[in-house]
Design an enzyme around this catalytic site. Structure first.
Site, short mmCIF file in Angstrom:
data_model
loop_
_atom_site.label_atom_id
_atom_site.label_comp_id
_atom_site.label_asym_id
_atom_site.label_seq_id
_atom_site.Cartn_x
_atom_site.Cartn_y
_atom_site.Cartn_z
N SER A 126 0.83 -1.21 0.00
CA SER A 126 0.00 0.00 0.00
C SER A 126 0.86 1.26 0.00
O SER A 126 1.95 1.28 0.58
CB SER A 126 -0.88 -0.01 1.25
OG SER A 126 -1.36 1.29 1.52
N TYR A 149 -1.70 6.25 -4.61
CA TYR A 149 -2.83 7.17 -4.71
C TYR A 149 -2.33 8.40 -5.44
O TYR A 149 -1.14 8.71 -5.42
CB TYR A 149 -3.31 7.61 -3.32
CG TYR A 149 -4.04 6.54 -2.54
CD1 TYR A 149 -5.25 6.02 -2.99
CD2 TYR A 149 -3.55 6.07 -1.32
CE1 TYR A 149 -5.93 5.05 -2.26
CE2 TYR A 149 -4.23 5.09 -0.59
CZ TYR A 149 -5.42 4.60 -1.07
OH TYR A 149 -6.10 3.64 -0.35
N THR A 175 -5.05 3.29 -7.32
CA THR A 175 -6.39 3.13 -6.73
C THR A 175 -7.23 4.36 -7.06
O THR A 175 -6.82 5.49 -6.80
CB THR A 175 -6.28 2.92 -5.21
OG1 THR A 175 -5.51 1.74 -4.98
CG2 THR A 175 -7.65 2.77 -4.56
N LYS A 272 -7.18 0.06 -9.98
CA LYS A 272 -7.98 -0.63 -8.95
C LYS A 272 -9.09 0.27 -8.43
O LYS A 272 -8.81 1.42 -8.07
CB LYS A 272 -7.06 -1.03 -7.79
CG LYS A 272 -7.78 -1.55 -6.55
CD LYS A 272 -6.79 -1.96 -5.48
CE LYS A 272 -7.46 -2.53 -4.24
NZ LYS A 272 -8.02 -1.51 -3.36
N HIS A 296 -13.55 -1.39 -2.66
CA HIS A 296 -12.65 -1.08 -1.54
C HIS A 296 -13.11 -1.77 -0.25
O HIS A 296 -12.98 -1.25 0.85
CB HIS A 296 -12.58 0.44 -1.34
CG HIS A 296 -11.26 0.95 -0.84
ND1 HIS A 296 -10.35 1.56 -1.66
CD2 HIS A 296 -10.68 0.94 0.39
CE1 HIS A 296 -9.28 1.92 -0.95
NE2 HIS A 296 -9.46 1.55 0.30
C1 LIG Z 1 -7.64 -2.25 6.73
C2 LIG Z 1 -7.72 -1.98 5.26
C3 LIG Z 1 -6.85 -1.07 4.68
C4 LIG Z 1 -6.90 -0.85 3.31
N1 LIG Z 1 -5.99 0.02 2.73
C5 LIG Z 1 -5.94 0.16 1.39
C6 LIG Z 1 -4.93 0.93 0.77
O1 LIG Z 1 -4.06 1.49 1.43
N2 LIG Z 1 -4.93 1.03 -0.59
C7 LIG Z 1 -5.89 0.40 -1.36
O2 LIG Z 1 -5.87 0.52 -2.59
N3 LIG Z 1 -6.86 -0.34 -0.78
C8 LIG Z 1 -6.90 -0.49 0.55
N4 LIG Z 1 -7.87 -1.28 1.12
C9 LIG Z 1 -8.82 -1.99 0.26
C10 LIG Z 1 -8.29 -3.38 -0.12
O3 LIG Z 1 -7.21 -3.29 -1.02
C11 LIG Z 1 -9.39 -4.22 -0.80
O4 LIG Z 1 -9.94 -3.50 -1.86
C12 LIG Z 1 -10.49 -4.62 0.19
O5 LIG Z 1 -9.95 -4.93 1.44
C13 LIG Z 1 -11.22 -5.83 -0.36
O6 LIG Z 1 -12.29 -6.17 0.47
P1 LIG Z 1 -12.21 -7.36 1.57
O7 LIG Z 1 -11.34 -6.84 2.66
O8 LIG Z 1 -13.62 -7.52 1.97
O9 LIG Z 1 -11.62 -8.56 0.89
C14 LIG Z 1 -7.86 -1.51 2.50
C15 LIG Z 1 -8.72 -2.42 3.09
C16 LIG Z 1 -8.66 -2.67 4.46
C17 LIG Z 1 -9.59 -3.68 5.05
#
Ligand SMILES: Cc1cc2nc3c(=O)[nH]c(=O)nc-3n(C[C@H](O)[C@H](O)[C@H](O)COP(=O)(O)O)c2cc1C
Length: 403
Positions: A126, A149, A175, A272, A296
């Site tokens: 990330s 980002y 993203t 994404k 997300h």
């Molecule tokens: C705690 C957490 C932090 C996340 N941080 C980011 C991030 O920094 N960048 C990003 O593109 N997506 C982020 N996401 C989204 C995840 O990449 C992903 O799209 C999402 O977790 C998928 O859903 P799921 O957790 O139900 O499998 C984050 C998700 C969670 C749960």
């Protein structure tokens, strides 16, 4: 609103301890994670935006898809391997980008990366990671991808891309669904100010001495390791950084930015956060190498549709011009197989592997991946197939076969 899940027989029979090795499924790991994490970290991990309708739908959507198996097909040993952006991997899975992994356990990013490497699947770091991208690039045998980002400070974006080039990253992931920060009310309730937990949360923290010893001692709260150029002097602390990230996200993000990146980044490029098939099509036309259908994990727009619902149309829109990935709500092998049958090349994991991380560090992530591998393997075999690559809509019931 919080996780209005029905109690299923799986839940009634769920594991009540804290040993990740006894977890029989991802939900067991989620419960162990809850028992090990302080309340405010657990809510950061689990929470969704607004009324969590998107979050809810992400799980329920899988009920709408049922299999129609074949049984007399001479099933052999199953082969789950697949080619992702030109390279062979053991599983159609990717550990997706999640920020602030150092709050789940010390060196959370490195532990996820090492588990991904051992399982021979890619890992995406990330932009708001607590480990530097250079450190991750050094993990042995890892296929590391970097998520970014777009911030108002485009000079920072340029420098970050340059850093990725120097560290020999082959793939950037942009993203697109977070140009405006989602309304996560649990964050507002759990903190007095950015990253300053309320008294109630601080008291709960005292019930988690193992987490304090693991995460906070000796260095205190983990810090963001790839944002240095974005943060003005004197604002480098976690508190300062999180306030600035919110202000810096750029709602004017648009296709010109993706085109700019396509021109300036010779490596592979993934977008994404797409849900509209027309946007998937536009990304493919611009020459991106992959699109991740994602909401997300329900943390951004509430009442958004589930990526699974748009997957067949998105596949039609991009054809074979780019790879199509999906995430949001995947917790079972059957969920993964449904997405592969509907045209996804791989599923990206968010919380599923984070639960493993919080429950048991690197070994916990490996356990989560083992569980999912076993479930996908068994599901494919029960469908009458030997290869994940043979999956198509014909394995779904009559109402879904022509989606
Ligand atoms: C705690 C957490 C932090 C996340 N941080 C980011 C991030 O920094 N960048 C990003 O593109 N997506 C982020 N996401 C989204 C995840 O990449 C992903 O799209 C999402 O977790 C998928 O859903 P799921 O957790 O139900 O499998 C984050 C998700 C969670 C749960």
């Amino acid at each position: 609103m919080r996780h209005r899940q029905r109690e299923t027989h799986v839940e009634r029979a769920s594991y009540a301890g804290t040993d990740y090795r006894k977890a029989l499924n991802i939900e067991d790991l989620a419960r162990i994670a809850r028992r090990r994490l302080p309340h405010f970290v657990h809510e950061y991990l689990e929470g969704g935006a607004d009324d969590e309708r998107t979050l809810d739908r992400n799980r329920r959507v899988f009920d709408d898809y049922r299999f129609e198996p074949k049984t007399l097909t001479r099933v052999g040993p199953r082969d789950l391997s697949t080619t992702l952006l030109g390279r062979q991997h053991a599983l159609p899975l990717v550990i997706g980008p999640t920020g602030y992994n150092g709050m789940m356990t010390k060196n959370g990013d490195l532990k996820l990366a090492a588990a991904a490497s051992a399982a021979n699947i890619p890992f995406v770091l990330s932009n708001v990671a607590t480990t530097s991208l250079e450190e991750i690039a050094d993990v042995e045998d890892l296929r590391a991808w970097m998520q970014i980002y777009f911030y108002r400070d485009r000079d920072y974006v340029r420098k970050l891309v340059e850093r990725c080039r120097t560290a020999r990253y082959e793939t950037l992931v942009v993203t697109t669904d977070s140009a405006i920060y989602g309304n996560r009310e649990w964050d507002l309730r759990n903190f007095r100010k950015p990253m300053q937990p309320t008294l109630r949360n601080l008291l709960h923290l005292l019930t988690r001495p193992r987490w304090i010893a693991d995460v906070l001692i000796p260095d205190g709260m983990p810090t963001f390791k790839n944002l240095g150029d974005l943060l003005p002097p004197g604002k480098q602390s976690v508190q300062g950084a999180s306030a600035i990230i919110g202000q810096q996200l750029d709602p004017s993000l648009n296709w010109d930015d993706i085109a700019w990146l396509r021109d300036h980044w010779q490596g592979k490029l993934i977008v994404k956060g797409i849900l509209a098939p027309a946007e998937a099509e536009q990304a493919a036309t611009l020459g991106v190498d992959g699109v991740v259908l994602s909401n997300h994990g329900g943390r951004q727009l509430d009442s958004a549709c589930s990526p699974l619902e748009v997957l067949p149309d998105a596949r039609k829109a991009v054809g074979e011009r780019c790879q199509l990935f999906i995430d949001s709500g995947f917790r079972r092998g059957t969920d993964i197989v449904k997405a592969l049958a509907l045209g996804a090349d791989a599923v990206w994991l968010g919380r599923a592997t984070l639960y493993g991380l919080a429950a048991g560090g690197q070994a916990g992530v490996a356990h989560a991946l083992d569980l999912l591998r076993g479930e996908v393997d068994r599901t494919i075999g029960l469908l009458g197939l030997s290869q994940a690559s043979e999956l198509g809509p014909e394995v779904l019931g009559p109402d879904r076969r022509h989606t």
